[in-house]
Design a protein around this motif. Structure first.
Motif, PDB file in Angstrom:
ATOM      1  N   GLY A  96       0.812  -1.208   0.000  1.00  0.00           N
ATOM      2  CA  GLY A  96       0.000   0.000   0.000  1.00  0.00           C
ATOM      3  C   GLY A  96       0.849   1.263   0.000  1.00  0.00           C
ATOM      4  O   GLY A  96       0.506   2.257  -0.661  1.00  0.00           O
ATOM      5  N   ILE A  97       1.948   1.244   0.738  1.00  0.00           N
ATOM      6  CA  ILE A  97       2.849   2.398   0.776  1.00  0.00           C
ATOM      7  C   ILE A  97       3.450   2.659  -0.606  1.00  0.00           C
ATOM      8  O   ILE A  97       3.481   3.800  -1.085  1.00  0.00           O
ATOM      9  CB  ILE A  97       3.961   2.170   1.816  1.00  0.00           C
ATOM     10  N   GLN A  98       3.911   1.609  -1.248  1.00  0.00           N
ATOM     11  CA  GLN A  98       4.529   1.780  -2.562  1.00  0.00           C
ATOM     12  C   GLN A  98       3.516   2.249  -3.602  1.00  0.00           C
ATOM     13  O   GLN A  98       3.834   3.073  -4.460  1.00  0.00           O
ATOM     14  CB  GLN A  98       5.181   0.470  -2.978  1.00  0.00           C
ATOM     15  N   ALA A  99       2.277   1.767  -3.511  1.00  0.00           N
ATOM     16  CA  ALA A  99       1.237   2.223  -4.428  1.00  0.00           C
ATOM     17  C   ALA A  99       0.925   3.699  -4.194  1.00  0.00           C
ATOM     18  O   ALA A  99       0.730   4.469  -5.141  1.00  0.00           O
ATOM     19  CB  ALA A  99      -0.018   1.374  -4.251  1.00  0.00           C
ATOM     20  N   ALA A 100       0.875   4.113  -2.919  1.00  0.00           N
ATOM     21  CA  ALA A 100       0.594   5.515  -2.601  1.00  0.00           C
ATOM     22  C   ALA A 100       1.700   6.427  -3.112  1.00  0.00           C
ATOM     23  O   ALA A 100       1.429   7.535  -3.604  1.00  0.00           O
ATOM     24  CB  ALA A 100       0.424   5.682  -1.090  1.00  0.00           C
ATOM     25  N   LEU A 101       2.944   5.985  -3.015  1.00  0.00           N
ATOM     26  CA  LEU A 101       4.062   6.804  -3.473  1.00  0.00           C
ATOM     27  C   LEU A 101       4.127   6.892  -4.997  1.00  0.00           C
ATOM     28  O   LEU A 101       4.721   7.819  -5.541  1.00  0.00           O
ATOM     29  CB  LEU A 101       5.378   6.239  -2.934  1.00  0.00           C
ATOM     30  N   ALA A 102       3.510   5.940  -5.669  1.00  0.00           N
ATOM     31  CA  ALA A 102       3.465   5.982  -7.133  1.00  0.00           C
ATOM     32  C   ALA A 102       2.415   6.969  -7.635  1.00  0.00           C
ATOM     33  O   ALA A 102       2.566   7.542  -8.721  1.00  0.00           O
ATOM     34  CB  ALA A 102       3.180   4.592  -7.691  1.00  0.00           C
ATOM     35  N   ALA A 103       1.363   7.202  -6.836  1.00  0.00           N
ATOM     36  CA  ALA A 103       0.302   8.134  -7.233  1.00  0.00           C
ATOM     37  C   ALA A 103      -0.308   8.761  -5.989  1.00  0.00           C
ATOM     38  O   ALA A 103      -1.426   8.416  -5.584  1.00  0.00           O
ATOM     39  CB  ALA A 103      -0.765   7.411  -8.050  1.00  0.00           C
ATOM     40  N   PRO A 104       0.414   9.686  -5.333  1.00  0.00           N
ATOM     41  CA  PRO A 104      -0.068  10.254  -4.067  1.00  0.00           C
ATOM     42  C   PRO A 104      -1.365  11.044  -4.235  1.00  0.00           C
ATOM     43  O   PRO A 104      -1.517  11.802  -5.186  1.00  0.00           O
ATOM     44  CB  PRO A 104       1.074  11.180  -3.638  1.00  0.00           C
ATOM     45  N   VAL A 105      -2.288  10.850  -3.298  1.00  0.00           N
ATOM     46  CA  VAL A 105      -3.509  11.657  -3.268  1.00  0.00           C
ATOM     47  C   VAL A 105      -3.482  12.625  -2.095  1.00  0.00           C
ATOM     48  O   VAL A 105      -4.353  13.483  -1.963  1.00  0.00           O
ATOM     49  CB  VAL A 105      -4.766  10.762  -3.175  1.00  0.00           C
ATOM     50  N   SER A 106      -2.473  12.510  -1.237  1.00  0.00           N
ATOM     51  CA  SER A 106      -2.292  13.389  -0.088  1.00  0.00           C
ATOM     52  C   SER A 106      -0.822  13.364   0.309  1.00  0.00           C
ATOM     53  O   SER A 106      -0.146  12.356   0.064  1.00  0.00           O
ATOM     54  CB  SER A 106      -3.164  12.930   1.091  1.00  0.00           C
ATOM     55  N   PRO A 107      -0.316  14.436   0.921  1.00  0.00           N
ATOM     56  CA  PRO A 107       1.063  14.408   1.408  1.00  0.00           C
ATOM     57  C   PRO A 107       1.210  13.702   2.759  1.00  0.00           C
ATOM     58  O   PRO A 107       2.313  13.596   3.279  1.00  0.00           O
ATOM     59  CB  PRO A 107       1.423  15.890   1.522  1.00  0.00           C
ATOM     60  N   VAL A 108       0.096  13.224   3.321  1.00  0.00           N
ATOM     61  CA  VAL A 108       0.116  12.527   4.605  1.00  0.00           C
ATOM     62  C   VAL A 108      -0.786  11.302   4.506  1.00  0.00           C
ATOM     63  O   VAL A 108      -1.901  11.388   3.989  1.00  0.00           O
ATOM     64  CB  VAL A 108      -0.371  13.436   5.756  1.00  0.00           C
ATOM     65  N   TYR A 109      -0.286  10.168   5.005  1.00  0.00           N
ATOM     66  CA  TYR A 109      -1.086   8.945   5.020  1.00  0.00           C
ATOM     67  C   TYR A 109      -1.107   8.366   6.428  1.00  0.00           C
ATOM     68  O   TYR A 109      -0.091   8.327   7.123  1.00  0.00           O
ATOM     69  CB  TYR A 109      -0.501   7.902   4.068  1.00  0.00           C
ATOM     70  N   ARG A 110      -2.273   7.875   6.809  1.00  0.00           N
ATOM     71  CA  ARG A 110      -2.415   7.174   8.076  1.00  0.00           C
ATOM     72  C   ARG A 110      -2.529   5.680   7.816  1.00  0.00           C
ATOM     73  O   ARG A 110      -2.886   5.246   6.712  1.00  0.00           O
ATOM     74  CB  ARG A 110      -3.630   7.671   8.847  1.00  0.00           C
ATOM     75  N   SER A 132      -2.686   5.786  12.839  1.00  0.00           N
ATOM     76  CA  SER A 132      -1.440   6.532  13.046  1.00  0.00           C
ATOM     77  C   SER A 132      -0.940   7.108  11.727  1.00  0.00           C
ATOM     78  O   SER A 132      -0.704   6.353  10.782  1.00  0.00           O
ATOM     79  CB  SER A 132      -0.357   5.603  13.629  1.00  0.00           C
ATOM     80  N   PRO A 133      -0.761   8.437  11.639  1.00  0.00           N
ATOM     81  CA  PRO A 133      -0.148   9.029  10.438  1.00  0.00           C
ATOM     82  C   PRO A 133       1.368   8.880  10.511  1.00  0.00           C
ATOM     83  O   PRO A 133       2.026   9.559  11.281  1.00  0.00           O
ATOM     84  CB  PRO A 133      -0.586  10.497  10.505  1.00  0.00           C
ATOM     85  N   ARG A 134       1.923   8.005   9.710  1.00  0.00           N
ATOM     86  CA  ARG A 134       3.349   7.717   9.779  1.00  0.00           C
ATOM     87  C   ARG A 134       4.078   7.915   8.451  1.00  0.00           C
ATOM     88  O   ARG A 134       5.298   7.946   8.424  1.00  0.00           O
ATOM     89  CB  ARG A 134       3.573   6.278  10.235  1.00  0.00           C
ATOM     90  N   LEU A 135       3.335   7.988   7.361  1.00  0.00           N
ATOM     91  CA  LEU A 135       3.936   8.220   6.046  1.00  0.00           C
ATOM     92  C   LEU A 135       3.575   9.632   5.621  1.00  0.00           C
ATOM     93  O   LEU A 135       2.396   9.973   5.517  1.00  0.00           O
ATOM     94  CB  LEU A 135       3.405   7.203   5.030  1.00  0.00           C
ATOM     95  N   LYS A 151       2.984  13.563  18.346  1.00  0.00           N
ATOM     96  CA  LYS A 151       2.061  13.351  17.230  1.00  0.00           C
ATOM     97  C   LYS A 151       2.579  14.076  15.993  1.00  0.00           C
ATOM     98  O   LYS A 151       3.378  15.014  16.088  1.00  0.00           O
ATOM     99  CB  LYS A 151       0.660  13.838  17.588  1.00  0.00           C
ATOM    100  N   VAL A 152       2.115  13.615  14.836  1.00  0.00           N
ATOM    101  CA  VAL A 152       2.457  14.258  13.573  1.00  0.00           C
ATOM    102  C   VAL A 152       1.498  15.422  13.352  1.00  0.00           C
ATOM    103  O   VAL A 152       0.273  15.258  13.433  1.00  0.00           O
ATOM    104  CB  VAL A 152       2.378  13.258  12.410  1.00  0.00           C
ATOM    105  N   LEU A 153       2.045  16.592  13.076  1.00  0.00           N
ATOM    106  CA  LEU A 153       1.249  17.798  12.854  1.00  0.00           C
ATOM    107  C   LEU A 153       1.102  18.045  11.357  1.00  0.00           C
ATOM    108  O   LEU A 153       2.085  18.040  10.618  1.00  0.00           O
ATOM    109  CB  LEU A 153       1.929  19.000  13.513  1.00  0.00           C
ATOM    110  N   PHE A 154      -0.123  18.250  10.915  1.00  0.00           N
ATOM    111  CA  PHE A 154      -0.377  18.529   9.500  1.00  0.00           C
ATOM    112  C   PHE A 154      -1.714  19.236   9.364  1.00  0.00           C
ATOM    113  O   PHE A 154      -2.537  19.225  10.285  1.00  0.00           O
ATOM    114  CB  PHE A 154      -0.354  17.234   8.676  1.00  0.00           C
ATOM    115  N   THR A 160      -5.591   7.099   3.522  1.00  0.00           N
ATOM    116  CA  THR A 160      -5.617   5.902   4.355  1.00  0.00           C
ATOM    117  C   THR A 160      -5.027   4.734   3.593  1.00  0.00           C
ATOM    118  O   THR A 160      -5.416   4.474   2.451  1.00  0.00           O
ATOM    119  CB  THR A 160      -7.058   5.567   4.795  1.00  0.00           C
ATOM    120  N   LEU A 161      -4.101   4.038   4.220  1.00  0.00           N
ATOM    121  CA  LEU A 161      -3.412   2.923   3.595  1.00  0.00           C
ATOM    122  C   LEU A 161      -4.022   1.591   4.019  1.00  0.00           C
ATOM    123  O   LEU A 161      -4.476   1.433   5.150  1.00  0.00           O
ATOM    124  CB  LEU A 161      -1.927   2.930   3.984  1.00  0.00           C
TER     125      LEU A 161
END
Length: 254
Positions: A96-110, A132-135, A151-154, A160-161
């Motif tokens: 899921g992480i690699q798919a998100a990095l290939a076509a991001p829909v947000s700069p933050v993923y939980r 948890s937002p970690r990516l 916590k991650v601030l954004f 969502t992954l």
């Protein structure tokens, strides 16, 4: 052929993590680099990191939030995945992480974080999904400066992954309680420095509300005895944190 994706740095902080680090680093094999910020480990942490090809940076302890942000700043890439040493990425989450990095829909993923407690993977209550937002892209998010419970601030809507972040601390009950005691001390000190106070209502209602929320409404009772103990200790920790905060204010007045 896989679509090209943004480069990824996996970052984590350590101190004497040899008992848990190997599976964590193994699960991060898909990352373009692994950065470890270590605080003077005296065990085999450095050897494990070197064997897995991680880049290690030494840094004196700054508190959880600032230490993690320092680690983020050591990365060579803007996209970072932040883990603790006792966590690992499931194969589904890695995909899921690699798919998100290939076509991001947000700069933050939980991602859903699944906690293992007393030998059982929890599926309800505080133990799961524990979002948890970690990516994230470090141009759009950062870690808070909190001493504990960082916590991650954004300011965006996170994606969502699929897949779970597996958290297996491998603690026995005594070790877990010792850690909770340290965390409540840090949390009370942080609240005190922020000018917050506590009273009887905090002592009475905070544990009760927490128990109702996680044990009843979020079905923690379905996780059996480990689920009950996990939530009960969380309620006790909430009580103790406020008790320590009251103690700090009384000491100030003397």
């Amino acid at each position: 052929m896989n679509a090209p994706r943004a480069a990824l740095s996996a970052v984590l902080i350590t101190r004497n993590a040899e008992n848990v680090l190997e599976p964590c680093l193994e699960s991060l094999a898909f990352a373009d680099e692994i950065v470890i910020v270590d605080s003077a480990s005296s065990d085999g942490t450095a050897e494990i990191a070197a064997r897995r090809g991680a880049r290690m940076v030494q840094k004196e302890w700054l508190g959880f939030g600032r230490q993690k942000q320092f680690a983020v700043e050591q990365a060579r890439n803007d996209w970072v995945l932040c883990l603790d040493a006792d966590e690992r990425v499931s194969p589904e989450l890695a995909a899921g992480i690699q798919a998100a990095l290939a076509a991001p829909v947000s700069p933050v993923y939980r991602m859903a974080r699944r906690n293992r407690f007393l030998g059982r993977w929890l599926a309800h209550g505080e133990g799961y999904p524990d979002w948890s937002p970690r990516l994230f892209n470090r141009m759009n998010a950062r870690w808070s400066d909190d001493l504990v419970h960082e916590k991650v601030l954004f300011a965006v809507t996170p994606g969502t992954l699929d897949g779970d972040l597996m958290h297996d601390s491998a603690d026995d009950l005594a070790t877990y309680l010792e850690r909770q005691n340290r965390y409540t001390t840090l949390a009370a000190r942080q609240a005190f420095e922020q000018g917050r106070s506590a009273g009887v209502l905090h002592l009475l209602f905070s544990p009760v509300v927490r128990f109702i929320k996680f044990y009843l409404l979020r079905l923690g009772f379905l996780d059996g005895v480990p689920g009950l103990l996990h939530i009960s200790i969380g309620c006790i920790a909430s009580y103790v944190k406020y008790a320590k905060l009251i103690e700090l204010h009384r000491a100030e007045q003397q």
